[in-house]
Design an enzyme around this catalytic site. Sequence first.
Site, short mmCIF file in Angstrom:
data_model
loop_
_atom_site.label_atom_id
_atom_site.label_comp_id
_atom_site.label_asym_id
_atom_site.label_seq_id
_atom_site.Cartn_x
_atom_site.Cartn_y
_atom_site.Cartn_z
CG HIS A 109 -5.72 -2.34 -1.91
ND1 HIS A 109 -4.69 -2.97 -1.28
CD2 HIS A 109 -5.49 -1.01 -1.76
CE1 HIS A 109 -3.87 -2.07 -0.74
NE2 HIS A 109 -4.33 -0.87 -1.03
CD GLU A 110 -6.93 1.23 -4.60
OE1 GLU A 110 -5.93 0.54 -4.87
OE2 GLU A 110 -6.89 2.12 -3.74
CG HIS A 123 -7.34 2.59 0.92
ND1 HIS A 123 -6.58 2.65 2.07
CD2 HIS A 123 -6.52 2.08 -0.03
CE1 HIS A 123 -5.36 2.18 1.83
NE2 HIS A 123 -5.29 1.83 0.56
CB CYS A 129 -0.90 -0.01 1.24
SG CYS A 129 -2.08 1.36 1.27
O1 LIG Z 1 -4.59 1.97 -2.27
C1 LIG Z 1 -3.72 1.84 -3.34
N1 LIG Z 1 -2.40 1.56 -2.97
O2 LIG Z 1 -2.04 1.67 -1.73
C2 LIG Z 1 -1.49 1.09 -3.99
C3 LIG Z 1 -1.38 -0.41 -4.05
C4 LIG Z 1 -2.62 -1.05 -4.59
C5 LIG Z 1 -2.64 -2.55 -4.54
C6 LIG Z 1 -1.49 -3.31 -4.32
C7 LIG Z 1 -1.59 -4.70 -4.27
C8 LIG Z 1 -2.82 -5.31 -4.45
C9 LIG Z 1 -3.94 -4.55 -4.66
C10 LIG Z 1 -3.84 -3.17 -4.70
NI NI Z 2 -3.62 1.09 -0.54
#
Ligand SMILES: OCN(O)CCCc1ccccc1
Ligand code: NI
Length: 182
Positions: A152-153, A156, A109
């Site tokens: 993942h987003e 958040h 992240c």
């Molecule tokens: O929130 C976005 N961020 O922190 C960047 C990394 C995004 C991400 C990385 C690995 C698997 C799924 C999503």
């Molecule tokens: Ni992230």
Amino acid sequence: MITMDDIVREGNPILTQVATKVELPPTSEEIDTLKEMLMYLKNSQDPEIAEQYELRPGVGLAAPQIGISKRMIAVHFDDLDEKISHGLFNPRIVSHSVEKAYLTSGEGCLSVDREVPGYVPRYARITVKGTNIEGEELKLRLKGYASIVIQHEIDHLNGIMFYDHINPDNPFEKPENAIALD
Ligand SMILES: OCN(O)CCCc1ccccc1
Ligand code: NI
């Protein structure tokens, strides 16, 4: 332009808060912010620009990560044979598979300046609704890596970090009923 100086790091309470829905239609400021979030991702994936501005490469970004507690996300990456590039207001998962999936490499992240090893179990397939930068309501059916990134987003926006999903007793325990994505 957004740089790493604008990225909020863990410890900042904004990352564990539930972000506020964006009133539609979005303001021009909200539209500009979403466009800037998408631009960050593109810049971060350009080796020259990334080196010049010391950008950590990212495939997704959520508004709370730049200090804005609003339900806005951007994603930009190549998945298998298709380019995924979206800016979304108020994204929401409207349905999902029972089956799970996880990246065998684990997750990272931009707001977390450390490695946190372990599998992050997520839904294998999701249907997401949201409003794009042009103001159109869209529905995305996602699987594989794209499904993982969007989850993942959206996490958040609900104050959830990827490591909240890792099994604390055995981080690399194979999640049951889950597909391993390499
Ligand atoms: O929130 C976005 N961020 O922190 C960047 C990394 C995004 C991400 C990385 C690995 C698997 C799924 C999503
Ligand atoms: Ni992230």
